[in-house]
Write a protein that holds these residues in place. Structure first.
Motif, PDB file in Angstrom:
ATOM      1  N   VAL A  14      33.094  42.818  45.123  1.00  0.00           N
ATOM      2  CA  VAL A  14      33.875  41.945  45.552  1.00  0.00           C
ATOM      3  C   VAL A  14      34.033  40.401  44.751  1.00  0.00           C
ATOM      4  N   PRO A  15      33.021  39.953  44.345  1.00  0.00           N
ATOM      5  CA  PRO A  15      33.328  38.720  43.636  1.00  0.00           C
ATOM      6  C   PRO A  15      33.933  39.183  42.272  1.00  0.00           C
ATOM      7  N   LEU A  16      33.731  40.218  41.795  1.00  0.00           N
ATOM      8  CA  LEU A  16      34.487  40.613  40.263  1.00  0.00           C
ATOM      9  C   LEU A  16      36.040  40.730  40.543  1.00  0.00           C
ATOM     10  N   LEU A  17      36.464  41.287  41.714  1.00  0.00           N
ATOM     11  CA  LEU A  17      37.825  41.301  42.234  1.00  0.00           C
ATOM     12  C   LEU A  17      38.226  39.950  42.406  1.00  0.00           C
ATOM     13  N   GLU A  18      37.687  39.176  43.311  1.00  0.00           N
ATOM     14  CA  GLU A  18      38.055  37.631  43.718  1.00  0.00           C
ATOM     15  C   GLU A  18      38.179  36.871  42.479  1.00  0.00           C
ATOM     16  N   GLU A  19      37.232  36.900  41.550  1.00  0.00           N
ATOM     17  CA  GLU A  19      37.332  36.162  40.417  1.00  0.00           C
ATOM     18  C   GLU A  19      38.824  36.142  39.618  1.00  0.00           C
ATOM     19  N   LYS A  20      39.411  37.387  39.932  1.00  0.00           N
ATOM     20  CA  LYS A  20      40.572  37.717  39.208  1.00  0.00           C
ATOM     21  C   LYS A  20      41.683  37.306  40.164  1.00  0.00           C
ATOM     22  N   LEU A  89      46.600  55.158  38.899  1.00  0.00           N
ATOM     23  CA  LEU A  89      45.454  56.029  39.321  1.00  0.00           C
ATOM     24  C   LEU A  89      44.282  55.308  38.347  1.00  0.00           C
ATOM     25  N   HIS A  90      43.147  54.969  38.674  1.00  0.00           N
ATOM     26  CA  HIS A  90      42.143  54.472  37.628  1.00  0.00           C
ATOM     27  C   HIS A  90      40.916  55.064  38.140  1.00  0.00           C
ATOM     28  N   HIS A  91      40.001  55.477  37.450  1.00  0.00           N
ATOM     29  CA  HIS A  91      38.596  56.032  37.636  1.00  0.00           C
ATOM     30  C   HIS A  91      37.747  55.657  36.552  1.00  0.00           C
ATOM     31  N   ALA A  92      36.507  55.919  36.938  1.00  0.00           N
ATOM     32  CA  ALA A  92      35.500  55.085  36.177  1.00  0.00           C
ATOM     33  C   ALA A  92      34.244  55.985  35.523  1.00  0.00           C
ATOM     34  N   ALA A  93      35.040  56.980  34.859  1.00  0.00           N
ATOM     35  CA  ALA A  93      34.063  58.017  34.303  1.00  0.00           C
ATOM     36  C   ALA A  93      33.070  57.450  33.224  1.00  0.00           C
ATOM     37  N   GLU A  94      33.739  56.318  32.494  1.00  0.00           N
ATOM     38  CA  GLU A  94      32.564  55.719  31.595  1.00  0.00           C
ATOM     39  C   GLU A  94      31.572  55.160  32.120  1.00  0.00           C
ATOM     40  N   VAL A 301      37.552  47.322  37.590  1.00  0.00           N
ATOM     41  CA  VAL A 301      38.092  46.041  37.480  1.00  0.00           C
ATOM     42  C   VAL A 301      38.728  45.741  36.179  1.00  0.00           C
ATOM     43  N   ALA A 302      38.193  46.141  35.046  1.00  0.00           N
ATOM     44  CA  ALA A 302      38.867  46.088  33.756  1.00  0.00           C
ATOM     45  C   ALA A 302      40.067  46.905  33.630  1.00  0.00           C
ATOM     46  N   LYS A 303      39.950  47.936  34.128  1.00  0.00           N
ATOM     47  CA  LYS A 303      40.932  48.968  34.153  1.00  0.00           C
ATOM     48  C   LYS A 303      42.334  48.459  35.142  1.00  0.00           C
ATOM     49  N   ILE A 304      41.967  47.839  36.317  1.00  0.00           N
ATOM     50  CA  ILE A 304      42.850  47.171  36.953  1.00  0.00           C
ATOM     51  C   ILE A 304      43.633  45.857  36.523  1.00  0.00           C
ATOM     52  N   GLU A 305      42.697  45.186  35.793  1.00  0.00           N
ATOM     53  CA  GLU A 305      43.381  44.086  35.080  1.00  0.00           C
ATOM     54  C   GLU A 305      44.125  44.154  34.147  1.00  0.00           C
ATOM     55  N   GLY A 306      43.818  45.292  33.300  1.00  0.00           N
ATOM     56  CA  GLY A 306      44.436  45.923  32.207  1.00  0.00           C
ATOM     57  C   GLY A 306      45.857  46.028  32.431  1.00  0.00           C
ATOM     58  N   GLU A 307      46.150  46.587  33.481  1.00  0.00           N
ATOM     59  CA  GLU A 307      47.302  47.263  33.858  1.00  0.00           C
ATOM     60  C   GLU A 307      48.343  46.042  34.651  1.00  0.00           C
ATOM     61  N   TRP A 308      47.490  45.271  35.383  1.00  0.00           N
ATOM     62  CA  TRP A 308      48.151  44.132  36.363  1.00  0.00           C
ATOM     63  C   TRP A 308      48.131  42.863  35.819  1.00  0.00           C
TER      64      TRP A 308
END
Length: 310
Positions: A14-20, A89-94, A301-308
């Motif tokens: 939640v804070p990771l996303l809210e910070e963005k 679609l984003h997923h977090a295999a890494e 969060v990094a993937k979401i931000e990378g796109e949007w």
């Protein structure tokens, strides 16, 4: 964006996303009916595996721009419908590849060295050295079926053990190096002492490891499955363990994981597996370490931000 989270996740999400700058509704208690009732208000949806993300659900999400899966598997998602609707679609295999790799290696070493058996015996006052003589990993050939995030991380963990690593991936090429030999599946069948499965569940991989496929292996071997249980039936495992094609099996996943909901025949098959001393179980936790729980959030969060971000 307004984002709905429908599964239990590490509290850092939640804070990771809210910070963005996103508005986040964290509702891990919500059921499918509740999701269907509110999803029309959201541009982002973050999930684990609570409910199938199918056409019925996605039709109730006209504003949805992205779906994020906190994990690796995508078998519970209607990928074709997502593509049709232009939903990212984003997923977090890494985020959990290191956890999976370490867990797989730990299970393999446990099988080779009879850790569970010897621990229980010593606790009971039994000092049986000969009955707990181990097998060395050094000098063995390890086949890796699927060389994505999980398979490559497992290969990295094997480098110090003096093994030959053969890796097969239908959809990748050019990944061989001084440690890992890019291989055909047939070559793995010819040489493997250990096979570790690292593929997603698809129509092609579902029950891929049939009795016929296993019979094509030239040696008896150890099987590790930290991927998806439905790549091999419990009955097939029992048959291969009974006839000696499998020397042992390390299973973090099962064909059916809701053990209380097994049919009578499935129950018999599971009970037969559970009586075998050369079978090791864990409850689908290979990718579920304390560290990966947090890292998955960071990757998403990094993937979401990378796109949007623009």
């Amino acid at each position: 964006m307004r984002i709905l989270i429908i599964d239990q996740m590490h509290e850092s999400i939640v804070p990771l996303l809210e910070e963005k700058g996103h508005q986040v509704d964290y509702r891990p208690e919500i059921d499918r009916e509740g999701i269907l009732a509110v999803l029309q208000d959201y541009e982002g949806l973050i999930i684990r595996s609570k409910t199938p993300i199918d056409q019925e659900l996605l039709q109730e999400a006209p504003l949805l721009k992205f779906l994020a899966r906190a994990g690796a598997g995508l078998d519970n998602i209607d990928l074709d419908y997502l593509e049709e609707k232009g939903i990212s679609l984003h997923h977090a295999a890494e985020g959990n590849r290191d956890a999976v790799a370490e867990h797989a290696l730990g299970m393999l070493l446990t099988l080779f060295n009879h850790y569970l058996q010897s621990d229980q015996q010593v606790r009971k006052g039994i000092w049986d050295r000969e009955g707990n003589r181990g097998v060395e990993l050094s000098g063995k050939t390890v086949g890796i079926f699927g060389y994505g995030n999980m398979g490559s991380a497992f290969a990295q963990r094997l480098r110090g053990f003096g093994v030959e690593i053969l890796a097969y991936d239908k959809f990748k090429s050019g990944f061989g190096d001084e440690w890992v030999k890019e291989s055909s599946f047939q070559a793995i069948q010819e040489k493997a002492d250990v096979l570790s499965i690292h593929v997603p569940l698809t129509t092609e991989t579902r029950y891929f490891f049939s009795p016929e496929i296993l019979s094509g292996f030239h040696k008896s071997f150890y099987l590790i499955n930290t991927a998806r249980g439905e790549v091999i039936r419990m009955d097939t495992l029992n048959e291969a363990l009974q006839n000696g094609k499998l020397k042992g099996a390390a299973l973090d996943v099962l064909e059916k994981e809701k053990l209380q909901a097994l049919t009578a025949s499935e129950r018999l098959s599971f009970e037969a597996l559970s009586r075998r001393s050369n079978v090791l179980f864990s409850p689908h936790v290979a990718g579920w370490s304390h560290e990966s729980y947090r890292k998955i959030n960071q990757v998403l969060v990094a993937k979401i931000e990378g796109e949007w971000k623009g």
